[in-house]
Design an enzyme around this catalytic site. Structure first.
Site, PDB file in Angstrom:
ATOM      1  N   GLU A  32      21.597  52.962   8.078  1.00 10.93           N
ATOM      2  CA  GLU A  32      20.196  53.074   7.653  1.00 10.93           C
ATOM      3  C   GLU A  32      20.077  54.206   6.609  1.00 10.93           C
ATOM      4  OE1 GLU A  32      17.652  53.435  10.990  1.00 10.93           O
ATOM      5  OE2 GLU A  32      15.837  53.260   9.761  1.00 10.93           O
ATOM      6  N   ARG A  47      31.332  53.701  22.839  1.00  6.54           N
ATOM      7  CA  ARG A  47      30.871  52.981  24.032  1.00  6.54           C
ATOM      8  C   ARG A  47      31.460  51.581  24.105  1.00  6.54           C
ATOM      9  NH1 ARG A  47      26.593  56.014  22.437  1.00  6.54           N
ATOM     10  NH2 ARG A  47      25.818  54.338  21.108  1.00  6.54           N
TER      11      ARG A  47
HETATM   12  P1  AMP Z   1      24.397  48.384  14.282  1.00  8.31           P
HETATM   13  O1  AMP Z   1      25.534  48.555  13.318  1.00  8.31           O
HETATM   14  O2  AMP Z   1      23.072  48.729  13.691  1.00  8.31           O
HETATM   15  O3  AMP Z   1      24.393  46.998  14.912  1.00  8.31           O
HETATM   16  O4  AMP Z   1      24.580  49.458  15.421  1.00  8.31           O
HETATM   17  C1  AMP Z   1      25.462  49.244  16.423  1.00  8.31           C
HETATM   18  C2  AMP Z   1      26.028  50.504  17.006  1.00  8.31           C
HETATM   19  O5  AMP Z   1      25.106  51.600  17.048  1.00  8.31           O
HETATM   20  C3  AMP Z   1      26.445  50.213  18.414  1.00  8.31           C
HETATM   21  O6  AMP Z   1      27.796  50.574  18.513  1.00  8.31           O
HETATM   22  C4  AMP Z   1      25.542  51.034  19.303  1.00  8.31           C
HETATM   23  O7  AMP Z   1      26.327  51.787  20.179  1.00  8.31           O
HETATM   24  C5  AMP Z   1      24.758  51.954  18.387  1.00  8.31           C
HETATM   25  N1  AMP Z   1      23.281  51.796  18.487  1.00  8.31           N
HETATM   26  C6  AMP Z   1      22.449  51.413  17.487  1.00  8.31           C
HETATM   27  N2  AMP Z   1      21.171  51.414  17.877  1.00  8.31           N
HETATM   28  C7  AMP Z   1      21.172  51.787  19.172  1.00  8.31           C
HETATM   29  C8  AMP Z   1      20.129  51.975  20.161  1.00  8.31           C
HETATM   30  N3  AMP Z   1      18.833  51.777  19.896  1.00  8.31           N
HETATM   31  N4  AMP Z   1      20.495  52.356  21.401  1.00  8.31           N
HETATM   32  C9  AMP Z   1      21.804  52.571  21.693  1.00  8.31           C
HETATM   33  N5  AMP Z   1      22.812  52.429  20.814  1.00  8.31           N
HETATM   34  C10 AMP Z   1      22.513  52.038  19.557  1.00  8.31           C
END
Ligand code: AMP
Length: 177
Positions: free
Chosen positions: A102, A65
């Protein structure tokens, strides 16, 4: 063309999908915003405007995305676009980084010859959650000699404190939950 909607209005185009992709996750669906011409245009214009004085040469987009916004912002800034992809998707020689999710681990790759020493880069992704992804990409491009001149997101889930992992970069998000 200038941004025509305010950030509060933009927020209304983000849809909550409970229990996607697995139970307990509240997924922030950006597709209603993408579908609305004015909302999509405003989001790209606001992100580009925020970094218009940063001397960005290349915009680094994170699969998948993130590509949507990174490519559009790169076009607006008259910068180039560099893809960061999941393992095994890029055709030439890559640099890679593995980082903790996670549950488990993920690996991201970038073409080895995509970044030159001292190149000013803007990192764009759709959403900042825990910050693990963006922080891994920062480490990767810094290791290759690039300068992270900015980090931008459409959405930030501030309760997950992802920006703590991006200290020193002052990430910018258009919409905060
Ligand atoms: P993070 O590494 O935890 O910051 O996760 C970021 C990536 O995971 C991004 O590229 C988002 O597209 C996806 N992502 C994580 N959590 C969500 C959520 N609640 N809703 C949509 N996309 C998410």
């Amino acid at each position: 063309m200038a941004a025509t909607l305010n950030q509060e209005k933009l927020k209304s185009f983000i849809r909550d999908i409970p229990d996607f992709p697995k139970k307990g996750i509240l997924f922030k669906d950006i597709t209603p915003l993408l579908k609305d011409p004015e909302a999509f245009h405003t989001a790209v214009a606001l992100l580009a405007e925020r970094f218009s004085d940063s001397g960005v040469e290349q915009v680094v987009g994170i699969e998948s995305r993130g590509f949507i916004f990174a490519a559009a912002v790169a076009y607006e800034l008259k910068a180039g676009f560099i893809p960061v992809r999941k393992k095994g998707k890029l055709p030439s020689v890559t640099e890679r980084i593995s980082y903790q999710l996670e549950y488990g681990e993920d690996t991201l790759e970038i073409h080895q010859d995509s970044i030159e020493k001292g190149m000013r880069l803007l990192l764009i992704d759709d959403l900042l959650a825990t910050g693990g992804t963006a922080s891994a990409v920062c480490q990767l491009v810094k290791k290759m000699g690039g300068i992270v001149a900015g980090i931008g997101f459409l959405v930030e889930l501030s309760f997950l404190q992802g920006r703590d992992k991006l200290k020193g970069f002052e990430p910018h998000a258009l919409i905060t939950f």
